[in-house]
Scaffold this motif. Structure first.
Motif, mmCIF file in Angstrom:
data_model
loop_
_atom_site.group_PDB
_atom_site.id
_atom_site.type_symbol
_atom_site.label_atom_id
_atom_site.label_comp_id
_atom_site.label_asym_id
_atom_site.label_seq_id
_atom_site.Cartn_x
_atom_site.Cartn_y
_atom_site.Cartn_z
ATOM 1 N N PRO A 59 5.229 62.915 31.373
ATOM 2 C CA PRO A 59 4.159 62.590 30.413
ATOM 3 C C PRO A 59 3.695 63.833 29.648
ATOM 4 O O PRO A 59 3.549 64.907 30.227
ATOM 5 N N GLU A 60 3.536 63.652 28.359
ATOM 6 C CA GLU A 60 3.186 64.694 27.391
ATOM 7 C C GLU A 60 4.391 65.508 26.940
ATOM 8 O O GLU A 60 4.240 66.463 26.185
ATOM 9 N N CYS A 61 5.584 65.129 27.383
ATOM 10 C CA CYS A 61 6.819 65.778 26.934
ATOM 11 C C CYS A 61 7.527 64.869 25.945
ATOM 12 O O CYS A 61 7.427 63.650 26.016
ATOM 13 N N SER A 62 8.292 65.479 25.057
ATOM 14 C CA SER A 62 9.095 64.697 24.125
ATOM 15 C C SER A 62 10.394 64.272 24.811
ATOM 16 O O SER A 62 10.831 64.895 25.787
ATOM 17 N N HIS B 192 15.607 65.700 27.524
ATOM 18 C CA HIS B 192 17.060 65.853 27.388
ATOM 19 C C HIS B 192 17.485 67.284 27.733
ATOM 20 O O HIS B 192 18.483 67.498 28.448
ATOM 21 N N GLU B 193 16.741 68.263 27.261
ATOM 22 C CA GLU B 193 17.066 69.668 27.552
ATOM 23 C C GLU B 193 16.940 69.959 29.049
ATOM 24 O O GLU B 193 17.777 70.661 29.618
ATOM 25 N N VAL B 194 15.916 69.418 29.686
ATOM 26 C CA VAL B 194 15.739 69.615 31.126
ATOM 27 C C VAL B 194 16.888 68.948 31.884
ATOM 28 O O VAL B 194 17.400 69.500 32.864
ATOM 29 N N ALA B 195 17.315 67.783 31.425
ATOM 30 C CA ALA B 195 18.438 67.094 32.062
ATOM 31 C C ALA B 195 19.702 67.940 31.988
ATOM 32 O O ALA B 195 20.463 68.021 32.967
ATOM 33 N N PHE C 120 14.265 76.942 35.337
ATOM 34 C CA PHE C 120 13.544 75.890 34.643
ATOM 35 C C PHE C 120 12.212 76.407 34.115
ATOM 36 O O PHE C 120 11.614 77.314 34.702
ATOM 37 N N PRO C 121 11.714 75.804 33.042
ATOM 38 C CA PRO C 121 10.344 76.118 32.614
ATOM 39 C C PRO C 121 9.393 75.795 33.773
ATOM 40 O O PRO C 121 9.687 74.919 34.605
ATOM 41 N N ALA C 122 8.259 76.475 33.833
ATOM 42 C CA ALA C 122 7.322 76.328 34.943
ATOM 43 C C ALA C 122 6.993 74.862 35.239
ATOM 44 O O ALA C 122 6.909 74.465 36.399
ATOM 45 N N ARG C 123 6.825 74.074 34.199
ATOM 46 C CA ARG C 123 6.482 72.653 34.383
ATOM 47 C C ARG C 123 7.535 71.930 35.238
ATOM 48 O O ARG C 123 7.220 70.995 35.966
ATOM 49 N N TRP C 124 8.774 72.349 35.124
ATOM 50 C CA TRP C 124 9.890 71.663 35.764
ATOM 51 C C TRP C 124 10.495 72.431 36.937
ATOM 52 O O TRP C 124 11.559 72.062 37.440
ATOM 53 N N ASP C 125 9.846 73.482 37.411
ATOM 54 C CA ASP C 125 10.467 74.318 38.440
ATOM 55 C C ASP C 125 10.692 73.600 39.773
ATOM 56 O O ASP C 125 11.498 74.049 40.586
ATOM 57 N N VAL D 99 17.904 57.361 32.671
ATOM 58 C CA VAL D 99 17.039 56.259 32.240
ATOM 59 C C VAL D 99 16.264 56.666 30.988
ATOM 60 O O VAL D 99 16.204 55.917 30.011
ATOM 61 N N LEU D 100 15.689 57.858 30.991
ATOM 62 C CA LEU D 100 14.935 58.314 29.811
ATOM 63 C C LEU D 100 15.858 58.563 28.626
ATOM 64 O O LEU D 100 15.466 58.349 27.479
ATOM 65 N N GLY D 101 17.079 58.989 28.889
ATOM 66 C CA GLY D 101 18.054 59.137 27.809
ATOM 67 C C GLY D 101 18.384 57.794 27.182
ATOM 68 O O GLY D 101 18.477 57.669 25.956
#
Length: 148
Positions: free
Chosen positions: A82-85, A90-93, A107-112, A136-138
């Motif tokens: 939530p609050e991510c585009s 996709h980049e995190v995936a 990973f960025p701190a949010r995704w560590d 699923v999000l893709g």
């Protein structure tokens, strides 16, 4: 061959802690879109209920029928997306896929929290379950015509 120690690292405490967060379904009604995907390798299934404002995810609900790793991955996505585009997801995936393939990824701190899956590298049959909520999000981004 994976040893008992490898399996122990795969299911370390933080993986089990994240998995507990998605153990009970938390569907989102109403949702703008619901998407379900099933891993052909292991049969894990994830349904995400998605609310969005244009290309930004505003809320997620879920139903998870997956192994501990799939549950943990879904819990991270539900907490952090939530609050991510959709583009950021996709980049995190891609980063997570690279981590599972053996690359050193920061990973960025949010995704560590996704770094916990480093122990899954040698368990290729589990990669599909770990990647499932991102797939699923893709699929949702594709259905919403956000994929360029």
């Amino acid at each position: 061959m994976n040893t008992q120690a490898d399996i122990g690292r795969l299911y370390e405490d933080r993986v089990r802690e994240w998995a507990r967060k998605s153990r009970n379904d938390a569907r989102l009604v109403p949702a703008d879109l619901s998407v379900r995907r099933t891993s052909p390798v292991c049969g894990s299934a994830v349904t995400l209920d998605i609310c969005h404002n244009q290309e930004v995810i505003t809320a997620l609900g879920f139903q998870v029928r997956a192994c501990t790793l799939g549950m943990a991955s879904t819990a991270v996505v539900v907490a952090k997306a939530p609050e991510c585009s959709f583009a950021e997801i996709h980049e995190v995936a891609i980063m997570l896929s690279r981590l599972l393939a053996g690359d050193d990824v920061h990973f960025p701190a949010r995704w560590d929290a996704l770094e916990m899956f480093v122990a899954a590298r040698s368990f290729k049959t589990r990669h599909g379950s770990i990647m499932l909520p991102f797939q699923v999000l893709g699929e949702a981004a594709y259905q919403l015509d956000f994929v360029k």
